[in-house]
Design an enzyme around this catalytic site. Structure first.
Site, PDB file in Angstrom:
ATOM      1  N   ILE A 113      49.389 -32.079  28.996  1.00  0.00           N
ATOM      2  CA  ILE A 113      50.729 -32.600  28.721  1.00  0.00           C
ATOM      3  C   ILE A 113      51.193 -33.527  29.839  1.00  0.00           C
ATOM      4  CG2 ILE A 113      51.959 -30.647  29.762  1.00  0.00           C
ATOM      5  CD1 ILE A 113      54.009 -30.930  27.485  1.00  0.00           C
ATOM      6  N   GLY A 114      50.781 -33.206  31.087  1.00  0.00           N
ATOM      7  CA  GLY A 114      51.155 -34.082  32.195  1.00  0.00           C
ATOM      8  C   GLY A 114      50.511 -35.456  32.069  1.00  0.00           C
ATOM      9  N   HIS A 125      85.439 -12.212  30.573  1.00  0.00           N
ATOM     10  CA  HIS A 125      85.032 -10.807  30.535  1.00  0.00           C
ATOM     11  C   HIS A 125      84.412 -10.466  29.185  1.00  0.00           C
ATOM     12  CE1 HIS A 125      88.768 -11.087  33.054  1.00  0.00           C
ATOM     13  NE2 HIS A 125      87.898 -10.623  33.945  1.00  0.00           N
ATOM     14  N   THR A 151      50.662 -33.260  40.809  1.00  0.00           N
ATOM     15  CA  THR A 151      49.565 -33.865  41.554  1.00  0.00           C
ATOM     16  C   THR A 151      48.912 -34.993  40.780  1.00  0.00           C
ATOM     17  OG1 THR A 151      49.159 -31.746  42.652  1.00  0.00           O
ATOM     18  CG2 THR A 151      47.400 -33.390  42.731  1.00  0.00           C
ATOM     19  N   SER A 152      48.575 -34.729  39.508  1.00  0.00           N
ATOM     20  CA  SER A 152      47.869 -35.760  38.749  1.00  0.00           C
ATOM     21  C   SER A 152      48.736 -36.990  38.555  1.00  0.00           C
ATOM     22  CB  SER A 152      47.411 -35.220  37.388  1.00  0.00           C
ATOM     23  OG  SER A 152      48.513 -34.900  36.560  1.00  0.00           O
ATOM     24  N   GLY A 185      45.729 -37.519  49.239  1.00  0.00           N
ATOM     25  CA  GLY A 185      45.585 -36.280  48.491  1.00  0.00           C
ATOM     26  C   GLY A 185      44.749 -35.233  49.196  1.00  0.00           C
TER      27      GLY A 185
END
Length: 581
Positions: free
Chosen positions: A403-404, A217, A444-445, A486
């Site tokens: 970044i991916g 609490h 996806t990539s 794809g």
């Protein structure tokens, strides 16, 4: 904060009504709370639990077979009134009486005590049991001063177990008191919580800090420290609880514990699992055997960010309690063993999965370092261009392409190096690089690059030398696979717009008798030109299609990254000693 409510004053009643409507086969509404939908059998002591609302699945979610017969539910974070408790207990009680159990808070002790006196005055046997598992709320030598937090569950389970096997009230009570003595909990908080309709949280924890021993609490803790890593917190939680091992109460040798890692409302399950990895390792290192670990939300506090760890030290009887079945709206456990043959331990990481080295010819092993050199060049190029790719993607997408790609190629490079060091052939090096790229990059990539590299690697194999016709055929195979799975076609403004002309030019040049190096250079230029030309296209697939007007005038980041990669690979091929095609 709470987003969904009507009038704050009606929140608890409306929540109970909705809970009962969602679980009509298990619970029934009564004044003050809920009871099981089935009548307590004659001769069975009824177990009624309770406390303030706002802690779901405690307390209503724990009503059902193997747990409570009823739950009294007070206002948010407030003890139910004596009248509410009396009402629920009267509805749940059998001729064998009722045991009232709750966390050790002043309001609960008072109201449950008053209700018990009223029940006894009417001839209904009643006793009260306050749970005291929180090691931070009182000294070990005075356990009766401690609060009850997530360890409530072990005591509730012990009460129900003894009651359902037909023990009399005193035996049930003593049995559950032993469970209480064998239960220890320790909690921390990263933020406070806000009650429905309130403008401010009940308490706050400074950014980057952690409250140690805070109550559910917002009761003050014993310390405030810098926020640790998940591993450091796991060590801290286990070490503190192991300081209070029960003595003389557990079996000798091979100590066994039930474990609960509880999230207080805002900590995601994935985070709890990261933390539990360290908790499990620390318990194992301490020589403890974990039985039926519970990781999830057992006692919450609205959106409070925090966790608690509970250890339930098991003797033979308490292990039977902990592994027994229960069926409630929020807690379902079955004591029937899972049927079927136990699966043998398998690889759990890519490194373990790739430990085996497929048979490869000497010539293919000799080619593998060249494949690695190409991947190293691709990595260097993407590392340099990641920010620019991210900015390009942000124009009409979510900005994560750079970044991916960097994450994927970094994983691919690590996997390729490991494969070469292990003596894999050229095809396997590419396949494992592709798998690592897809596994780490995601999205996806990541999936498309993983598929492309694996397809090319499968065409090259581990037996034949890397020659131009096989490479051209492998790239063609990769285009086919990516289009098939794809769904992209030329003109959709994706990497296919650069990849397809690359594959076509590469195949044409190789069929014309050009060396791999020469053919690759020509194809790479074609890819670069095609990537630039995507600036004139409107995207037809992916997130960018929803912002197609923004995309016009800017090339597709997937096509651009493909062109950059082929250029970097081509420069490396020019430096390698080329085999005759």
């Amino acid at each position: 904060m709470s987003y969904l409510f009507n009038k704050p004053a009606d929140f608890v009643d409306e929540s109970i009504d909705g809970f009962v409507a969602a679980n009509p086969d298990l619970v029934q509404r009564v004044p003050g709370g809920v009871v099981r939908a089935t009548v307590t059998p004659p001769g069975e002591v009824a177990i009624v639990i309770g406390g303030g609302s706002g802690h779901y699945p405690a307390f209503a979610g724990l009503v059902g077979e193997g747990l409570a017969h009823g739950a009294a539910m007070g206002n948010i974070f407030a003890s139910p009134s004596a009248q509410q408790i009396y009402s629920v207990a009267k509805a749940a009680a059998s001729d064998a009486g009722v045991i009232l159990s709750f966390g050790n808070y002043a309001g609960d002790v008072l109201n449950f005590g008053i209700a018990a006196e009223r029940l006894k005055a009417e001839g209904i046997p009643a006793r009260c049991l306050a749970v005291t598992d929180d090691v931070c709320s009182g000294p070990a030598e005075r356990p009766a001063e401690r609060r009850g937090i997530a360890g409530d569950l072990t005591v509730f389970r012990a009460l129900a177990y003894a009651a359902e096997r037909g023990d009399d009230m005193d035996t049930v009570f003593d049995f559950a008191m032993r469970a209480n003595d064998l239960t220890r909990s320790f909690g921390v908080a990263f933020s406070g919580c806000t009650l429905p309709g309130a403008a401010e949280p009940l308490f706050t924890v400074p950014e980057g800090r952690m409250g140690v021993g805070m109550g559910i609490h917002g009761e003050p803790g014993i310390d405030e420290i810098d926020l640790p890593s998940a591993h450091e917190l796991g060590v801290m939680l286990v070490e503190r609880l192991l300081e209070e091992r029960p003595t003389g109460l557990v079996r000798a040798g091979n100590p066994r514990v039930g474990v609960m890692l509880n999230g207080l409302g805002a900590v995601k399950y994935e985070e709890l699992f990261v933390l539990y990895k360290s908790v499990a390792a620390e318990l194992e290192a301490a020589g403890l055997t974990v039985i039926n670990p519970e990781v999830g939300e057992l006692v919450t506090s609205f959106e409070m960010a925090g966790v608690s760890l509970t250890l339930f030290w098991l003797d033979d009887e308490m292990e039977a309690v902990w592994t027994s079945s229960a069926q409630t709206p929020a807690y379902n456990r079955f004591d029937t063993p899972i049927s079927g043959t136990r699966r043998e331990a398998e690889a759990t990481t890519l490194a373990e999965l790739d430990a085996a080295v497929p048979e490869a010819s000497a010539i293919s092993k000799d080619e593998a370092p060249g494949v690695l050199a190409v991947i190293e060049a691709i990595h260097a190029e993407i590392e340099q261009e990641a920010d620019a790719l991210g900015k390009l993607d942000a124009i009409s997408g979510d900005g994560d392409h750079g970044i991916g790609m960097h994450t994927g190629v970094q994983a691919a490079l690590t996997a390729a190096r490991t494969a070469v060091d292990a003596g894999c052939g050229a095809g396997t090096v590419l396949e494992r690089a592709g798998d690592a790229w897809a596994n780490e990059a995601g999205g996806t990539s990541g999936a498309l690059w993983g598929l492309g590299l694996r397809t090319l690697g499968a065409r090259l194999g581990d037996q034949e030398p890397v020659k131009a016709p096989a490479v051209a055929a492998g790239v063609h195979d990769a285009v086919d696979a990516i289009q098939r799975l794809g769904g992209a076609r030329a003109g959709d403004k994706t990497l296919i717009d650069a990849m397809q002309p690359f594959a076509e030019h590469l195949m044409a040049e190789v069929e014309a008798g050009k060396s791999l190096r020469e053919a690759w250079q020509t194809a790479s230029h074609a890819a670069a030109d095609a990537a630039k030309a995507t600036a004139d296209l409107k995207p037809k697939l992916g997130r960018a299609k929803n912002h197609s007007d923004k995309s016009v005038g800017h090339p597709d980041p997937g096509a651009v990254s493909f062109a950059l990669i082929t250029a970097a690979a081509g420069a490396t091929l020019a430096q390698l000693k080329e085999r005759s095609s």
